[in-house]
Each structure stands twice: as C-alpha cells, then as structure tokens.
Design a protein around this motif. Structure first.
Motif, mmCIF file in Angstrom:
data_model
loop_
_atom_site.group_PDB
_atom_site.id
_atom_site.type_symbol
_atom_site.label_atom_id
_atom_site.label_comp_id
_atom_site.label_asym_id
_atom_site.label_seq_id
_atom_site.Cartn_x
_atom_site.Cartn_y
_atom_site.Cartn_z
ATOM 1 N N ALA A 85 0.813 -1.219 0.000
ATOM 2 C CA ALA A 85 0.000 0.000 0.000
ATOM 3 C C ALA A 85 0.848 1.271 0.000
ATOM 4 O O ALA A 85 0.302 2.373 0.060
ATOM 5 N N GLY A 86 2.171 1.128 -0.062
ATOM 6 C CA GLY A 86 3.035 2.298 -0.123
ATOM 7 C C GLY A 86 3.325 2.930 1.217
ATOM 8 O O GLY A 86 3.981 3.974 1.273
ATOM 9 N N LEU A 87 2.882 2.320 2.322
ATOM 10 C CA LEU A 87 3.078 2.936 3.634
ATOM 11 C C LEU A 87 4.531 2.875 4.088
ATOM 12 O O LEU A 87 5.050 3.831 4.681
ATOM 13 N N ILE A 135 6.755 5.741 2.765
ATOM 14 C CA ILE A 135 6.673 7.099 3.298
ATOM 15 C C ILE A 135 7.182 7.172 4.734
ATOM 16 O O ILE A 135 7.141 8.235 5.344
ATOM 17 N N ASN A 136 7.675 6.065 5.254
ATOM 18 C CA ASN A 136 8.087 5.999 6.651
ATOM 19 C C ASN A 136 9.600 5.888 6.753
ATOM 20 O O ASN A 136 10.237 5.165 5.989
ATOM 21 N N GLY A 137 10.194 6.598 7.702
ATOM 22 C CA GLY A 137 11.624 6.515 7.925
ATOM 23 C C GLY A 137 12.392 7.678 7.325
ATOM 24 O O GLY A 137 11.826 8.579 6.713
ATOM 25 N N GLU A 138 13.696 7.650 7.518
ATOM 26 C CA GLU A 138 14.577 8.706 7.019
ATOM 27 C C GLU A 138 14.859 8.515 5.526
ATOM 28 O O GLU A 138 14.799 7.392 5.017
ATOM 29 N N PRO A 182 12.848 1.461 2.945
ATOM 30 C CA PRO A 182 11.468 1.607 3.425
ATOM 31 C C PRO A 182 11.296 0.927 4.779
ATOM 32 O O PRO A 182 11.858 -0.140 5.031
ATOM 33 N N LEU A 183 10.501 1.548 5.642
ATOM 34 C CA LEU A 183 10.434 1.140 7.044
ATOM 35 C C LEU A 183 8.988 0.917 7.466
ATOM 36 O O LEU A 183 8.116 1.736 7.174
ATOM 37 N N LYS A 184 8.727 -0.185 8.166
ATOM 38 C CA LYS A 184 7.381 -0.442 8.664
ATOM 39 C C LYS A 184 7.098 0.420 9.885
ATOM 40 O O LYS A 184 8.008 0.907 10.558
ATOM 41 N N PHE A 185 5.821 0.609 10.191
ATOM 42 C CA PHE A 185 5.435 1.288 11.420
ATOM 43 C C PHE A 185 5.771 0.407 12.617
ATOM 44 O O PHE A 185 5.873 -0.813 12.502
#
Length: 360
Positions: free
Chosen positions: A147-149, A152-155, A160-163
């Motif tokens: 889903a592209g989440l 958009i997360n992390g530095e 790419p980084l999970k919540f």
C-alpha cells in the motif's frame, strides 16, 4: 456505568488482530462478545510475545479484553450447529476466514442471513473478496509494503520502514467497528441486517491520507522526512543539550515567537525566506541548519519551559515504558490493573503507585 452497546451480542469468529480488534472495540462500548476459538490451537496470538499465565500472552490480551471465550470445532456438524444457535441469539458476527471458508461450513453470510435476516455480518480479509486476489492471506507487513506505507516511513537515506505497530490491522479493526456501528444504527430504522466487507489493503491505502493525495498530485512518491513534517517547518524531533524533544511550530506567528523568544534569533524571524510556512518549507535545509545548533545549546527542560511560555506545542520524547508509567497516564486513569486468574497481579503492580478508580 451505562454503555451504549449494552444488550448487543457479538459473535467473534476472528483471530489474530484486525477482527479481534473490531470485536474488542464493540465490547469496550458495552457489547457482550463471545469469542469462538479452535479447541486445540486457540487464537494464534496466544503464542505470540510475553507469556501471561499458561495459555495467554500480552499480545492476545491486548486485543481480547471484554470477551468470553468458547472453544468450538467448526469442522464438525456439532460445532456448526452451536454457531448457528449462537447466531440466532446474536446481533453481530465478525469473521476473517479466507474467502469462501465459512461458506463451505454452512456459515457464510447468505446462509446465516436466511436464518436471521437482521444479522450484521462483518467479513475482514486481506484483499477484495470479489477480486482476483481474494484467496491471498492478508498480513499487516505485506500490506504496509504493497500500500506504499513503508515507502513514506523513515529517514530519506533508509530502506522503506514499517510502522512500529501493526497499523493496517488496527485501522482495519477500527474501520470495521465504525461500519458495524453504522449498520446497527441503520437496522433501528429498517429492521434489516447487512454484510460488511473490509479489506486490509483498502484500509492501508486509505491511511496514506494527505501523503496519498500528494503522490497523485505530484505524479510521483513524495519525499520521506523521517521525524519531520512533509509540509510544516520547523516541526519534528530535535536534539537539546541532554535529550530529544518534539517541537511543532504550526503557523507564522508561532515561528516569530520561536525565533525571537525561544532561541533568540530575531534575524531568522526577519528573514523574508522564513516569514511564511511555504517559504520555510522551500528553504527547509537552510533553516534547520540555523536552528539545530541553537537548540543543542540548551537543556531540554529549559527549552520545554521557554516553548510553553511562547505558546508553541512541544513535548518530551519518552520511552514506551516511561509513557505508560508517567504521571500523565496515571492521572488520566488510562491503566487499570486486574488480577489474572492464573498469573495473579502483573509484576509491576507492587512497584506501581496506587491509582484511584472513578468511583472513589
């Protein structure tokens, strides 16, 4: 205490997180929730994380409060008969079996609707149950990626980084609970039930929110800013002389007070490039390069007092355990301690300060 869903019965055939979260929310509002589990295996999360007693974990307990658990083997005719009998006494059914799984057992929506037309039947799945991926299992981490989440997360320099928590599962459970509440309200007017279909992928895409709209507007992925805000500057986590803090300068007047009264840099307030948020965002790197060394000169407590006096929202960055055991949590009565029938009181109870209940 009178709760709004008292008198409503929920039959929870779901497991793991999204479905149980939905049923738990309904239970928190006063519904009677009966959780159906496999006689041998139980819910998968009974084996996830820190153990509580012999058959439970912190993970399981975090999504199954306010429920009664019954073991039923749905693969047997006797088990299916028990569920049909419970359906006749229930208002809501929540399930997250694979597409078509309960239909094969005679417990699908159309089959139970014939038995009880006013039943609200909530199906939670990974993907659209009428689409080509209906049979795929839904896992929070996979959905965060698809889903592209994670993108958009992390530095910016990171992968790419999970919540930190299973955000897609939790939002799906909340969306499902909202839909059930809407269906219950509709039923008071029509007398009819409804089939609710909720997919993790759909919910994961929805919580991209303003990031999602910016991606469509820009026709590309928006940049990642880590702890900073994508469109408000300065807004994020900053280092003081002795620890991190959150500073959220939300408008132009706040920025002027921040520059003049907090870090004593009137030249930044007078700089035309920084007079508007659009300008501060456009010149983000230059502005942060000027602000960050100033903040590192002062202790965190001193900065927090100055920021508060200037009317700028701010706060400490606490560890999770610190937050859970803080005075703010205690005075808000956000934690309640109960003795477990097997494990007894939680290990931290003896060290916790007494907390009054609302009826004191």
């Amino acid at each position: 205490m009178h709760l709004p869903l008292q008198g409503v019965r929920v039959l929870d055939l779901s497991r793991v997180l999204a479905g149980p979260w939905c049923a738990m929310v309904l239970g928190d509002f006063g519904a009677e929730v009966i959780k159906i589990e496999h006689p041998r295996r139980g819910d998968d999360t009974r084996d996830w994380g820190a153990r509580v007693g012999e058959t439970e974990t912190a993970y399981f307990n975090s999504v199954n409060r306010n429920k009664r658990s019954v073991t039923v083997n749905l693969q047997t005719e006797a088990g299916q008969r028990i569920v049909r009998e419970l359906v006749q006494q229930s208002d809501v059914l929540v399930q997250n079996f694979k597409a078509g799984g309960l239909d094969k057992l005679g417990l699908g929506y159309e089959q139970l609707k014939a038995l009880k037309p006013e039943l609200i039947y909530c199906s939670i799945s990974g993907y659209d149950r009428s689409g080509p991926e209906a049979a795929r299992p839904g896992y929070d981490l996979v959905i965060q990626g698809e889903a592209g989440l994670m993108a958009i997360n992390g530095e910016p320099q990171q992968q790419p980084l999970k919540f930190g928590v299973a955000a897609v599962d939790m939002f799906t459970g909340m969306y499902a609970a909202q839909a059930v509440l809407a269906a219950l309200y509709e039923r008071t007017r029509t007398g009819r039930g409804r089939h609710i279909e909720m997919a993790l992928y759909d919910c994961g895409l929805m919580i991209s929110a303003y990031y999602g709209l910016e991606a469509l507007q820009l026709q590309k992925d928006p940049p990642r800013y880590g702890n900073a805000h994508p469109s408000i500057v300065p807004y994020g986590v900053f280092d003081s002389a002795d620890g991190p803090l959150v500073i959220t300068v939300g408008n132009n007047l706040q920025f002027e007070r921040f520059a003049r009264e907090v870090i004593e840099r009137p030249d930044l307030a007078d700089d035309e490039r920084f007079k508007t948020n659009a300008g501060r965002s456009a010149h983000r790197d230059r502005l942060l390069a000027a602000i960050e060394p100033e903040l590192r000169r002062y202790p965190r407590d001193w900065l927090l007092r100055r920021l508060a006096d200037a009317g700028i929202p701010c706060g400490e960055v606490l560890g999770l355990h610190e937050a859970l055991t803080s005075d703010r949590t205690r005075t808000g009565q956000l934690l309640h301690h109960y003795a477990h029938p097997v494990a007894g009181l939680p290990p931290f109870w003896a060290r916790a300060r007494p907390m009054c209940c609302a009826s004191c």
